[in-house]
Design a protein around this motif. Structure first.
Motif, short mmCIF file in Angstrom:
data_model
loop_
_atom_site.label_atom_id
_atom_site.label_comp_id
_atom_site.label_asym_id
_atom_site.label_seq_id
_atom_site.Cartn_x
_atom_site.Cartn_y
_atom_site.Cartn_z
N GLY A 107 32.73 -36.70 -16.46
CA GLY A 107 31.61 -35.87 -16.90
C GLY A 107 31.83 -34.38 -16.74
N MET A 108 32.62 -34.00 -15.76
CA MET A 108 32.82 -32.57 -15.49
C MET A 108 34.04 -32.00 -16.21
SD MET A 108 30.34 -31.58 -13.52
CE MET A 108 30.98 -30.01 -12.92
N LEU A 109 35.10 -32.78 -16.37
CA LEU A 109 36.39 -32.24 -16.82
C LEU A 109 36.76 -32.59 -18.26
CD1 LEU A 109 38.40 -33.01 -13.56
CD2 LEU A 109 37.44 -30.80 -14.25
N ALA A 110 35.89 -33.31 -18.96
CA ALA A 110 36.23 -33.73 -20.33
C ALA A 110 36.51 -32.55 -21.26
CB ALA A 110 35.11 -34.60 -20.90
N ASP A 111 35.84 -31.43 -21.04
CA ASP A 111 36.04 -30.24 -21.88
C ASP A 111 36.88 -29.17 -21.18
OD1 ASP A 111 34.62 -31.21 -24.08
OD2 ASP A 111 32.72 -30.69 -23.14
N GLY A 112 37.65 -29.58 -20.18
CA GLY A 112 38.57 -28.66 -19.53
C GLY A 112 38.07 -28.17 -18.18
N PHE A 113 39.00 -27.68 -17.39
CA PHE A 113 38.68 -27.24 -16.03
C PHE A 113 37.76 -26.03 -16.03
CE2 PHE A 113 39.55 -24.53 -12.37
CZ PHE A 113 39.27 -25.40 -11.32
N TRP A 114 38.09 -25.03 -16.84
CA TRP A 114 37.30 -23.80 -16.81
C TRP A 114 35.86 -24.04 -17.26
CZ3 TRP A 114 38.66 -20.32 -13.74
CH2 TRP A 114 40.01 -19.98 -13.54
N ASN A 115 35.66 -24.97 -18.17
CA ASN A 115 34.29 -25.29 -18.59
C ASN A 115 33.48 -25.89 -17.45
OD1 ASN A 115 32.22 -25.70 -20.81
ND2 ASN A 115 32.48 -27.80 -20.10
N SER A 116 34.16 -26.60 -16.54
CA SER A 116 33.45 -27.19 -15.40
C SER A 116 33.02 -26.13 -14.39
CB SER A 116 34.33 -28.23 -14.70
OG SER A 116 35.43 -27.62 -14.04
N ILE A 117 33.64 -24.94 -14.48
CA ILE A 117 33.31 -23.85 -13.55
C ILE A 117 32.41 -22.81 -14.22
CG2 ILE A 117 34.26 -22.05 -12.06
CD1 ILE A 117 34.97 -24.88 -11.18
N ILE A 118 32.79 -22.43 -15.43
CA ILE A 118 32.06 -21.38 -16.16
C ILE A 118 31.40 -22.01 -17.39
CG2 ILE A 118 32.26 -19.18 -17.37
CD1 ILE A 118 34.81 -18.68 -15.74
N GLY A 119 30.13 -21.80 -17.55
CA GLY A 119 29.42 -22.33 -18.71
C GLY A 119 28.89 -23.73 -18.49
N GLN A 120 29.77 -24.63 -18.08
CA GLN A 120 29.43 -26.03 -17.78
C GLN A 120 28.70 -26.71 -18.94
OE1 GLN A 120 27.29 -25.64 -14.02
NE2 GLN A 120 29.18 -26.01 -12.89
N LYS A 121 29.17 -26.45 -20.16
CA LYS A 121 28.59 -27.07 -21.34
C LYS A 121 28.85 -28.57 -21.33
CE LYS A 121 28.62 -26.90 -26.39
NZ LYS A 121 29.25 -26.30 -27.58
N ASP A 122 27.79 -29.38 -21.52
CA ASP A 122 27.87 -30.84 -21.56
C ASP A 122 28.42 -31.45 -20.27
OD1 ASP A 122 26.85 -30.89 -24.14
OD2 ASP A 122 28.85 -30.71 -25.04
N CYS A 123 28.38 -30.72 -19.16
CA CYS A 123 28.88 -31.26 -17.90
C CYS A 123 27.81 -32.17 -17.27
CB CYS A 123 29.25 -30.14 -16.94
SG CYS A 123 30.78 -29.31 -17.35
N LYS A 124 28.25 -33.32 -16.81
CA LYS A 124 27.34 -34.31 -16.24
C LYS A 124 27.92 -34.84 -14.93
CE LYS A 124 27.76 -36.80 -19.99
NZ LYS A 124 28.43 -35.89 -20.93
N LYS A 125 27.06 -35.37 -14.09
CA LYS A 125 27.50 -36.00 -12.85
C LYS A 125 26.52 -37.10 -12.47
CE LYS A 125 25.02 -32.84 -9.75
NZ LYS A 125 25.13 -31.91 -8.61
N THR A 126 26.94 -37.95 -11.57
CA THR A 126 26.06 -39.04 -11.13
C THR A 126 25.10 -38.54 -10.06
OG1 THR A 126 27.58 -39.74 -9.38
CG2 THR A 126 27.87 -40.73 -11.55
N THR A 127 24.03 -39.29 -9.85
CA THR A 127 23.14 -38.99 -8.73
C THR A 127 23.83 -39.43 -7.43
OG1 THR A 127 22.02 -41.09 -9.24
CG2 THR A 127 21.00 -39.08 -10.02
N ASP A 128 23.15 -39.22 -6.31
CA ASP A 128 23.81 -39.34 -5.01
C ASP A 128 23.93 -40.75 -4.47
OD1 ASP A 128 24.20 -36.61 -4.91
OD2 ASP A 128 22.30 -36.24 -3.89
N ASP A 129 23.49 -41.73 -5.19
CA ASP A 129 23.58 -43.10 -4.69
C ASP A 129 23.69 -44.05 -5.87
OD1 ASP A 129 23.70 -45.19 -2.92
OD2 ASP A 129 21.82 -44.72 -1.90
N TYR A 130 23.88 -45.32 -5.58
CA TYR A 130 24.04 -46.32 -6.64
C TYR A 130 23.49 -47.65 -6.16
CZ TYR A 130 28.12 -47.07 -3.66
OH TYR A 130 28.94 -47.26 -2.57
N GLY A 131 23.25 -48.54 -7.12
CA GLY A 131 22.74 -49.86 -6.79
C GLY A 131 23.58 -50.93 -7.46
N TYR A 132 23.18 -52.19 -7.24
CA TYR A 132 23.92 -53.32 -7.79
C TYR A 132 22.99 -54.21 -8.61
CZ TYR A 132 27.38 -52.08 -4.20
OH TYR A 132 28.27 -51.41 -3.41
N LYS A 133 23.55 -54.80 -9.66
CA LYS A 133 22.86 -55.79 -10.46
C LYS A 133 23.81 -56.95 -10.68
CE LYS A 133 20.13 -54.73 -13.82
NZ LYS A 133 18.81 -54.95 -13.18
#
Length: 573
Positions: free
Chosen positions: A321-347
């Motif tokens: 989610g963060m690096l798909a558009d390159g490293f610099w985009n993850s730092i500057i601009g962060q266009k379309d950058c995504k991340k998960t929330t802080d926990d997860y569950g099971y199904k």
């Protein structure tokens, strides 16, 4: 007092003294390193930073030992060829670690990190099947499992006095049902010493739907366990079998026959020397016999549930989610950058355990923009867009409904109610006992229903959805597919007040009792004695009373069949 002094004139690069000193230095270093290896169990793998730290330390030990030469009452420091080689090795090791970290850095490998997770877009309705009821959904978290599990062995004096239950409960799919499993463990060194010949006698299996636990006694006890000491320790046992393996964890699981195994994923750096760690295979160890076998990820047996850990899944998605558009985009601009929330569950879906977690924008993390669902055995990942509240906001909304009681919400399960994404969770007291259930609408988390039973909570939630004028697009299943159906003749009907609620009790000619909360369906008031009606219901195994989901007047053909069946049942009695 002994003194240390530098004697540059006595520098020696060859001769008997140097050879003798070299042998002694090597022996001392080897003995110390083996002792340290036995207790710390590092992987002898160049892709492990632990390996370089461990080996670097003992090269330094060898250097110190080879430099210091006892000479009468003084310790002299003499340089020799061995010490020079040790210095060269230390410098070379530092260079390898520095270069390895540089060539593994996200700065140079953004797209390689982003491609480690193969994820497909899908629709919410295709990812999560619609739930008509919520009494078959696994809502138990690990803290509640610990409480229920402890009860299962509380009455077994020979067990509870010598063993504890591991805190590491594993989420498994056991014959298609969501369960949590944990092995017993030795309660300290002396308990291990007293019981090592007998081993660990069993494990605890907790039903994550019914909140019930059973202690399972094994025919053959467990010998190798993380709580064992020396050669009985599982990690040490596996390290000596697989000295180069970078183990990610040791997860207790059961096969379909209930036999215990430890599933141990092995990691490999996919980017450079130290970057992008991912699972390359697993070791399955039988803790009763000690036998183990390695499998590549695509050869994993079907009954295994946990190959990919939830923390690893979140890390891989964050790279994606963060690096798909390159490293610099993850730092500057962060266009379309995504991340998960802080926990997860099971199904548990189709006898597999799936990991799910919300996805949020890095710019605004107060709400989710979607979810990922990942098979923890195969690593197959799906993403579906669902904008709405993130998990912790939903938990706070549920807690707000019962703030006077002080209950805390467990991490929710994401379910599909009538085509609408919904958080389902339990509300617990300070003792981690489940007191109520809660449903929170993902898209509009002001819609919250709570109740002491799953059925009441679901009915209240659907009523709130209708009151808010929200259209649900889910395909409705026929009631006969979801509930038992019976056509009866009413012998008597009673209204009983309990806990500030009115319940309707209907008894048929054969003495079977049905009930429903009056506020759930006020049309119950039209039912009279001797009426023939058709009921859709669920059996309550604890009370034997059938809980009504819906009623309707019987059709003419059903009336005759129902009345005849009721009369024959009465005659038999």
């Amino acid at each position: 007092m002994k003194t240390f002094e530098m004697n540059f004139r006595n520098m020696s690069f060859k001769g008997k003294l140097s050879v003798k000193k070299l042998i002694i230095s090597l022996l001392i270093t080897a003995v110390l390193e083996f002792a340290a290896f036995y207790f710390y169990l590092p992987a002898f793998n160049v892709q492990s930073m632990e390996f370089w730290t461990f080996q670097g330390f003992f090269v330094l030990v060898f250097l110190i030992v080879s430099l210091v030469v006892p000479n009468k009452r003084k310790f002299e420091v003499k340089y020799n060829i061995a010490s020079i080689i040790a210095v060269i090795l230390l410098i070379a090791g530092v260079i390898v670690v520095l270069v390895g970290n540089i060539i593994s850095a996200e700065f140079f490998n953004a797209h390689r990190y982003a491609s480690l997770l193969d994820i497909k877009n899908t629709e919410f309705e295709n990812a999560i099947e619609q739930s008509e009821t919520i009494n078959n959904i696994a809502l138990m978290d690990t803290e509640s499992a610990k409480v229920v599990g402890q009860r299962a062995i509380g009455a077994l004096s020979d067990v509870v006095s010598q063993y504890g239950i591991s805190n590491e409960y594993s989420q498994i799919a056991y014959n298609g049902a969501p369960m949590k499993a944990a092995s017993l463990e030795y309660a300290g060194f002396f308990k291990w010493l007293n019981n090592r010949k007998n081993g660990i006698p069993g494990y605890v299996l907790v039903d994550a739907v019914k909140f019930e636990a059973n202690y399972v006694k094994l025919k053959k006890p467990i010998k190798y366990t993380p709580s064992g000491w020396f050669h009985d320790n599982l990690e040490r046992h596996l390290r000596f079998q697989y000295p180069t393996a970078i183990f990610e964890g040791y997860y207790f699981e059961l096969d379909e026959e209930g036999n215990p195994y430890y599933i141990c994923p092995i990691m490999k750096a996919r980017v450079g020397l130290f970057g992008g760690y991912d699972v390359k295979g697993i070791v399955i160890c039988d803790p009763c016999t000690g036998k183990s076998e390695y499998y590549d990820t695509d050869e994993t047996p079907r009954w295994v549930d946990r190959v990919y850990d939830g923390d690893l899944i979140e890390r891989k998605y964050n790279w994606h989610g963060m690096l798909a558009d390159g490293f610099w985009n993850s730092i500057i601009g962060q266009k379309d950058c995504k991340k998960t929330t802080d926990d997860y569950g099971y199904k548990v879906i189709d006898n597999d355990v799936w990991i799910y977690t919300g996805v949020t924008s890095v710019i605004d993390d107060s709400s989710n923009i979607g979810f990922i669902l990942v098979n923890s055995r195969t690593g197959k990942a799906s993403y579906f867009k669902v904008a709405g509240a993130e998990e912790f906001s939903a938990m706070e909304a549920a807690e707000g409904q019962v703030q006077n009681l002080g209950y805390k919400a467990a991490f929710p399960s994401l379910i599909n109610i009538d085509g609408r994404p919904t958080y389902c969770m339990v509300l617990k007291d300070k003792g981690n006992l489940v007191k109520q259930y809660a449903l929170v609408d993902v898209k509009k988390y002001s819609i919250v229903s709570t109740g002491t039973t799953q059925k009441d909570t679901l009915n209240a939630y659907r009523k709130l959805i209708q009151e808010n004028g929200i259209h649900t697009g889910g395909a409705k299943k026929d009631l006969s597919e979801l509930y038992a159906k019976e056509t009866i003749t009413v012998k008597n009907i009673r209204y009983v007040n309990m806990s500030e609620e009115t319940y309707v009790y209907i008894t048929d000619l054969s003495g079977i009792v049905y009930k429903q909360k009056f506020s759930d369906d006020e049309t119950l008031v039209f039912i009279q004695e001797n009426d023939t009606i058709t009921l859709y219901y669920e059996e309550n195994p604890d009370t034997g009373i059938r809980e009504i989901e819906k009623w309707e007047a019987a059709k003419p053909e059903e009336k005759q069949t129902g009345q005849t069946a009721q009369k024959e049942s009465v005659k038999e009695q």
